[in-house]
Design an enzyme around this catalytic site. Sequence first.
Site, short mmCIF file in Angstrom:
data_model
loop_
_atom_site.label_atom_id
_atom_site.label_comp_id
_atom_site.label_asym_id
_atom_site.label_seq_id
_atom_site.Cartn_x
_atom_site.Cartn_y
_atom_site.Cartn_z
N GLU A 170 -2.85 113.48 -43.89
CA GLU A 170 -1.57 114.01 -44.37
C GLU A 170 -1.55 114.20 -45.89
O GLU A 170 -0.76 113.57 -46.61
CB GLU A 170 -0.42 113.10 -43.96
N ARG A 176 -8.19 105.20 -33.86
CA ARG A 176 -8.29 105.77 -35.20
C ARG A 176 -7.83 104.74 -36.22
O ARG A 176 -6.74 104.16 -36.08
CB ARG A 176 -7.42 107.03 -35.30
N HIS A 231 -6.48 107.27 -46.37
CA HIS A 231 -5.13 107.17 -45.82
C HIS A 231 -4.23 106.58 -46.92
O HIS A 231 -3.63 105.53 -46.73
CB HIS A 231 -5.10 106.33 -44.56
N TRP A 251 0.94 107.01 -32.41
CA TRP A 251 1.21 106.19 -33.59
C TRP A 251 2.37 105.27 -33.24
O TRP A 251 3.46 105.74 -32.94
CB TRP A 251 1.57 107.04 -34.81
N TYR A 265 5.88 114.80 -35.53
CA TYR A 265 6.94 113.87 -35.14
C TYR A 265 8.26 114.55 -34.78
O TYR A 265 8.97 114.08 -33.90
CB TYR A 265 7.20 112.86 -36.27
N ASN A 315 -0.79 115.66 -37.06
CA ASN A 315 0.24 114.63 -36.92
C ASN A 315 1.59 115.33 -36.79
O ASN A 315 1.95 116.18 -37.61
CB ASN A 315 0.28 113.72 -38.16
N GLU A 348 5.36 99.83 -42.77
CA GLU A 348 5.69 101.26 -42.71
C GLU A 348 6.05 101.78 -44.09
O GLU A 348 7.18 102.22 -44.35
CB GLU A 348 6.82 101.48 -41.70
N GLU A 365 -1.66 111.77 -34.60
CA GLU A 365 -0.49 110.90 -34.66
C GLU A 365 0.68 111.55 -33.94
O GLU A 365 0.92 112.76 -34.10
CB GLU A 365 -0.05 110.60 -36.10
#
Length: 1452
Positions: free
Chosen positions: A532, A442, A486, A778, A665, A663, A785, A732
């Site tokens: 996102e 991706r 993005h 990811w 985390y 996504n 970042e 992600e």
Amino acid sequence: MVDKASSGHLGTPFGCAPLANALWGKIMRFSPFQRWLNRDRFVLSAGHASALLYVMLHLTGNGLGGPYEVSMERLQQFRQAGSSTPGHPEFRMTSGVEVTTGPLGQGFANAVGMAIAEAHLAARFNKDGFPLFDNYTYVLAGDGCLMEGVCSEAASLAGHLKLHKLIVFYDDNKVTIDGGTNLAFSEDTAQIFAAKGWNVLHIPNGDSHDPAVYEKAVNEAKAQTEKPSIIIMRTTIGCGSGPAIEGKAKAHGGKFSNIEEIRSRYFSPEGLRKNSDFYLASTDSAPCMRVTVGSTAENCEAWLIELEVPEKTTVASLKKILRKPPHCLEVSASTKVLFRNNGVLTTLFDKELVHSHVTLLNVRDDKVFTFPENFLWGAATAAYQIEGAAAKEGRSPSIWDAFCAVPGKIQNGDSGATACEHYYRYSDDVQLMKDLGLRAYRFSISWSRLLPQGRGRLNPRAFDFYSSLLSELCTSGITPIVTLYHWDLPQCLEEEYGGWLSAKIIPDFEAFASTCFQCFGTFVKHWITLNEPWCCCALGYGSGEHAPGKSSNAGQEPYLAAHHMLLAHGRAVKCYRDQYQAEQGGLIGLTLNMDWKEPMSASEADRQAQVRALDWQLGWFADPVYKGDYPEAMRARCRDRLPSFSKEEQALLLGSSDFFGLNHYSTDFVSGEEKGSETTENYFADQGVKNTSDPRWLRTDMGWDVVPWGFERLLNWIQKVYSPKGGILVTENGCAVRETTEQDAINDSFRIEYLQGYLSQMHKAMANGVDVKGYLVWSFMDNFEWAFGYAKRFGIVRVDFESQQRTVKDSGRLFRTLCKENKLKVPSRVLASAEFVPFNGRVEETTPSGSRAGYAGRPQMPQLSKDDAQRMLEDFCNKYENEKFQNQMVHVYQQFMIHNDEMRLLKERRRLCFPIQMEILPKYGFEPTSRGVSQVQAALTAPRLTEDPRIEQLNHYVVYLTGEMPREKAAEGVLPKFYVPKAVLKKFRSRGDYGDELACEWNRMVGKYCRTFRESDPELVQDLEESLKSDGVIGFKNKAGRVYASEVLKCMVEHNAAIIGGAADVASSCGSHFPELQGHFLPPSRGQGLDGASYAGRYIHFGVREHAMLAILNGICSYSLMIPYGVTFTVFFQYGLPAIRMAAISKFPVFYIGTHDSIDLGEDGPTHQPVEVLPQLRAMPNLLVIRPADVNETVGAFEVMAEQYASFRDISQYVDPKPLSRRPIFLMTCRGELGLPYKPNAGMSGREGVKRGAYVVHDCFDIPTGTSHGSHTLPTGSKVPDIILIGSGQDVGLCMQTKELLLKWSSAFYEQLHISFDGPIPLPISVNQPCLKIRIVSMPCWELFDEQDQEYQESVLLSNYTDVLSIYVEKAATKNTGHDKYAQYSVLMPSFGLSGKGADVERKLEFTADFVASKVWAAWLERGRHVPQQADTGDRGFSTWVSRMHRRAGGN
């Protein structure tokens, strides 16, 4: 396979199974995933034994996990319509098949071609220390192959050329389908091959099961470098099928009558014990005892063997025996050896003696999770984070360029100006992805790079970059998943109207999306509109942490920006679905980020807080897409600050995602916020939620908590609330790890355990019915970042940002194994830490800085006393011993053995065990949930309990009752069909792993080779690199020489080092050898006195071996990197028609040049005049036959050939046959002069006309030069021809001469008609002007013309005009061979030709202009015409002008 299909051949697969075991298990270098060039090749010349090859490809895991896997299901479809396991091996149809074989002997000759290719490339490219091309070609041939003439021809040439890396196994089983070979085959094969210069070896017992026997023979073959080798082995056809069949003709084909007897012999526990290769005979003279050893523990490889060991063998000694060959079992210090004592398995310690029946229990520190077959594993990145070249290559600034320029916004003042330089290094990065085995990648397209002004003009350099990246991904077998946005909005749009705060952005985003669909939609099948959007809105317009860095109106702007983003998403999706999806066949959706929110307690306030937290982050964007509007809670709290959707906008958004991109985390505990939060107009305060972290949780370098169980709960919640069609795609998931040194970066154990924990919880959700389609880590590599600059590293590949060197981390290796095996091994302690633990009451901020390493302690859970543990296990044993439960479990395992579906097995076992667990757990203080089960399992591993022998025995007995016992019962009697013992599968899959490593080593060697010799030998390196990229084509260049094909061929040979080939029999007559350019392909010892004689030469002297030449060319083509051609008289190609068929079936773009194409070759007579060959070739599917009429068409034909190689394709990637357009090309040329008698007037050149298959050479009116007939409307009035003459090759010139005569005759005819006319009406024509209008069509290639659209075909042939007479003239074809498809009449050869001078033969057979004109004139008069009026009109039936004139003028 054969039994199910009721078709096929079993004899050779039975007889040669030991050889296959040795080749794939010991000898060959191969990779089931990478078709790297230096792999060993295996050719099944005895193609009828395809079942043997398919089984070995399955065992070695060819294409495992991909769309072309040789799976058990495909074995079950053997010989079925549409199956990828057809009756005979087919290249491009089955992953791992090198060439198409079927007609006996073809594969033998193909293998000679492969050996020629290896020898040639080694001579061109190999250097000291760099054996780039060093592979062997192995062949399995039978008696039938050696009887075929092509085999004899190829063997003779191979011996002459000393192709020592060709090794043929000859299965001399003495049986054919009609009986013994002595009926028709009695020659001494060994002596014949020895006389042809072969190294002859023997294996007396071809039935030997010992791989060392075959390995020894191969080593002997490799010990010499002067001759190809043939290893003659005498096998028993159908060996193992019983005395009634084995060694007899009935073993040759079809089903075995005693198949059930055979299956019971080999596919039962008893049969496996007696006939297993795992038998170990003791060589000790001491008394022996027979021991049966089994292992069926859950999540371990299952096996059952019987062996002899010395008496009084200890357990420790037994473990050593089992570790050594031939067993090589996984037996570690933690492996427990058990025996059954009164129904209970009892542990034997290492110093105790072995019993006659023992069971090994591998108490491993991990659990294996198996994922669905087509699960999409990949990695993700984003444009601004990796591309670099921010101010170069036509890119304009984005909002992140502007944000990075603001002091203090980015850690260390970093920016994405250089990032990972992926823009310049994308090719190496894709190769790295390929080495890691990624199935998907991706990335995002930079809006400001593709459209620097935000709209309008396309940046061509950006188009080239993304097109090249996508092309390399697709040809590497990596599925591209493309994100449109993005976060890098063009800064010019931000300045023009405020970016996402303005509704003006909606049409601009739609236009940008449409541009991407149009430019890249042929490559991309997965589109993501927005990544996102929560981050863009909440962090970009709420907190100001992200670009564009706004926070002054946090109560309104986040909601407004989100509203516009959603509408832009809806418009982009509608655009794709309306304009592109039907043609491109892709999917489109959006990706949302969400951390799981767990209520702090069971109170109503905390549960409501959870709902709000989920609504404000995920529901904000997901609800409009899946429910049509914002969540009610948001509407109630935000009131008019939250924009509203019109009914049209709701319809636009509802259902606007083909999948749910997620996504994820981390996780938080949530509770209700303190009073007053609802009155604050701020996005974050609007929620009224307080996030809390558990201090026991680990944290990543981002300060995000590691909470795997939250992932499982989030997936379950999404499935329940949204039930997304198309499933969930995890786009992600990953973690940042602090890496102070390079070694820290590579040994990233923290990231490995993070992935193991989260993936195990994802698997748990899938087992509960959540439809997860794929997982993208990811990220692929360390990158920029965002606000943290380069300080945080998420990659599974390390990037040194100074040198830009890439290094694969341990987590990358874990991911490579995961992609390849589709399985994940997770240590038990990681599994335990991944499970849910209630909040411990301590409060900690959710976003602290810093990170921590290590584990924070075991989860709190109810404690078990020894007595309680023993009673609980006894309760479980009593329940699991129940007959009904056991019968149900046996059925579950039987289904597993049939379908091999591990996910289904886990679900069914859970379904049966869970009610019993829910009944027992509350008695001992555990909650009746899956969490309670996990807690019990963890509690029973406490050292104070595992040290108790009784508890340990009961624990093992529970495992036995739910695993080993029902599995054993399920396996009693005959095992299911299509069953492969796991030990066997593991053995061959491990060989594939070894081959994968070899493939990667070879890729690294190529890179080092190029770096080493780039300065000293740049042309050689460029030659290699361009060959590897484009399958052998190094820039096709074209120079028009004389009219003969040999002149154009010479030009191509001069400018392209990849072209290799030769002529059979008549090279001097065909003009196909150019020694000064090609040299001679010969071993040095054969080339004495010849300049340029070596294996590096590109001209192969085939001798008088037409069939072998054509089959060898197929082998060269299959090897790749070369463009093979073959030349001989057209009539002699009939010797090799089977080889041409194989090329057409395999889609090998071999180039054939056939000279002397018709009767004009003269004195050689009908034996050499190929009047039937052209129709034969035209009848063959997927073969282009081109018969050019002049030099321009000849050049065009070569261009058509070059186009077969011009498209980029990575030769190491297996591709599906259906979309390929490559095919062999046959260029048919004449002996006599080739050309047109006068200049064409129809506007289209011959070079272009060949590519259309047919075109107008000369029309009845002039057409401006450069005008294409396909762009014109159909002719009307005086421009409609009366006659169309069609021809190919020399016959086009004949048609033009015929036209000239017809025009003269028609003029004279009308003049005579005018003189003799005595009627009262004057003729409305000019006497001195011919009245016939004639069009000449050249049709060099039927196949290409048939592929044109109907409009073009009609513009050339005018087939819908009923009053136009069309006649096909062709002296290279006989009657009744398809010409009536294009013309009403045809002038063709009635039979074979004659011997004599060419011109005399043509006149004798009436193929001169006057004869042809007479036939056309007669057909014209017979058909008749009406009197021309002011303009042409349709025919009037029989009342035509001829009949009318006859009646009125009295005949003429």
